[in-house]
Design a protein around this motif. Structure first.
Motif: not given
Length: 413
Positions: A297-303, A316-328
């Motif tokens: 997700l960018t500051s201009d709303g692009k994906t 903003l770059v996010e992905g699935q993660s094996d931490v408790d929150e499930g995402r990093s």
């Protein structure tokens, strides 16, 4: 009588050893979050041979000591942190004194050396490692792929490794790094990115400084961009000073600045050719992220569908993660002083790597236009990374970018 005399002596001692230096206030023009702030000490006698600089925030008429850190140099600055959210229009009052005591100068982010890496740690938790030793490719792979001077691993607060090096599809990818791809030295092409071309490379040449403190810890490293194609011996095409510092904003997120300054010693400088890759800050994500579990997700709303080649203040770059929150994830921020800001990006399409859709992100200041680096001139690019577990929304991302990009107005009282 003794009590009166003792009180008088204590009062005189406090007067002698607590000398006010200056009062100032800071006015915020944007909503900010966890903000590093600096105050220029130019024109102020800040000699610390006999005393320490102690900073107070004045709240309801009371002096509340807060940690601060001195950064010396040509223009000295005093750094401190305003934790939490500071609203637009807020004015905060401060008093700087020279005292015998100091306030919370113990660092909680430390630097640790070994024969390969310089590590930044928060307590026992790894933030990142900077590789100063040469890393060779796997056995059977062309040794031209070797290099030093990059960040890997970069870890989330929960311990998830977010970077990757020497992926079989791109052995020249190295975690977080910023080599330049298409360049020209006079009439010759030199590629410092695609190492197998044998035209150039980037190598660590030494640490220039290291810092530990209550506000930030980090280092400056000299990296040399080496041209293999010159007549005679290899030559340095660009000297790069990489300044990496981790801010002590808490346990839940890491905040790391990545500042790169380039200077060419060549007689005619160097041309950085327009291309979809090159320079800035590049990120090859963990192999566990792909098109089905990783988002942009960018500051201009692009994906991830339409971000490639577009411009942004932050991504903003996010992905699935094996931490408790499930995402990093990582929030990448570009500073307004950067060339071409809002800055063009390279974001791999969803069908990258044979349809797997692995994640690669980069701010690319030469994406659409050439950049001529003149000899004996210094060019600087500033980036900030917020590394986190869980999810981050656009409103929070914007506040963090404001903290990076907006310089609060400082007024001497």
């Amino acid at each position: 009588m003794k009590t009166v005399l003792l009180s008088t002596i204590l009062l005189l001692s406090q007067t002698l050893f607590a000398q006010p230096i200056t009062e100032f206030n800071i006015e915020f023009s944007e909503d900010c979050l966890n903000t590093p702030v600096s105050f220029s000490l130019n024109g102020i006698n800040y000699n610390t041979d006999n005393n320490s600089l102690v900073l107070y925030e004045i709240i309801d008429g009371k002096e509340n000591p807060i940690p601060c850190q001195l950064e010396t140099g040509h223009s000295a600055r005093l750094w401190f942190l305003l934790n939490g959210e500071t609203k637009k229009g807020t004015v905060r009052e401060f008093l700087l004194k020279a005292e015998e005591k100091s306030v919370n100068t113990n660092t909680s982010i430390t630097l640790k050396h070994d024969h390969k890496d310089l590590s930044l740690q928060k307590g026992e938790n790894l933030i990142l490692k900077y590789r100063h030793a040469v890393t060779f490719p796997p056995e059977g792979i062309d040794p031209l792929y070797k290099r030093s001077g990059y960040i890997h691993p970069l870890s989330s607060p929960g311990g998830k490794v977010l970077t990757r090096i020497q992926a079989p599809d791109h052995y020249h990818h190295y975690g977080i790094w910023g080599p330049w791809t298409k360049t020209h030295i006079n009439d010759r092409s030199v590629d410092f990115w695609n190492l197998k071309e044998g035209q150039g490379t980037v190598k660590f040449a030494g640490f220039l400084s290291e810092s530990e403190g209550a506000i930030y810890s980090g280092f400056k490293a000299l990296q040399q961009h080496i041209d293999f194609g010159a007549r005679g011996e290899d030559q340095i095409a660009m000297n790069e000073i990489l300044d990496v510092r981790a801010w002590n904003i808490g346990e839940d997120v890491w905040m790391v600045d990545y500042t790169t300054s380039l200077n060419s010693p060549l007689k005619n400088g160097i041309m950085l050719d327009a291309y979809r890759y090159g320079g800035g800050i590049g990120f090859r994500a963990t192999e566990s992220w792909h098109k089905d579990n990783c988002t942009v997700l960018t500051s201009d709303g692009k994906t991830r569908v339409d971000a490639d080649g577009s411009y942004a203040r932050w991504c903003l770059v996010e992905g699935q993660s094996d931490v408790d929150e499930g995402r990093s994830g990582i929030l990448f921020m570009s500073h307004p002083s950067n060339r071409m800001h809002p800055e063009p990006m390279r974001v791999w399409p969803l069908d990258a790597n044979g349809g797997r859709g692995d994640m690669y992100f980069e701010f690319v200041p030469i994406r659409h236009d050439d950049w001529q680096l003149k000899p004996k001139q210094t060019y600087t690019l500033k980036y900030r990374m917020l590394i986190f577990d869980g999810e981050l929304d656009a409103e929070t991302a914007e506040k963090y970018w404001n903290s990076f990009a907006s310089i609060p107005k400082t007024n001497l009282n």
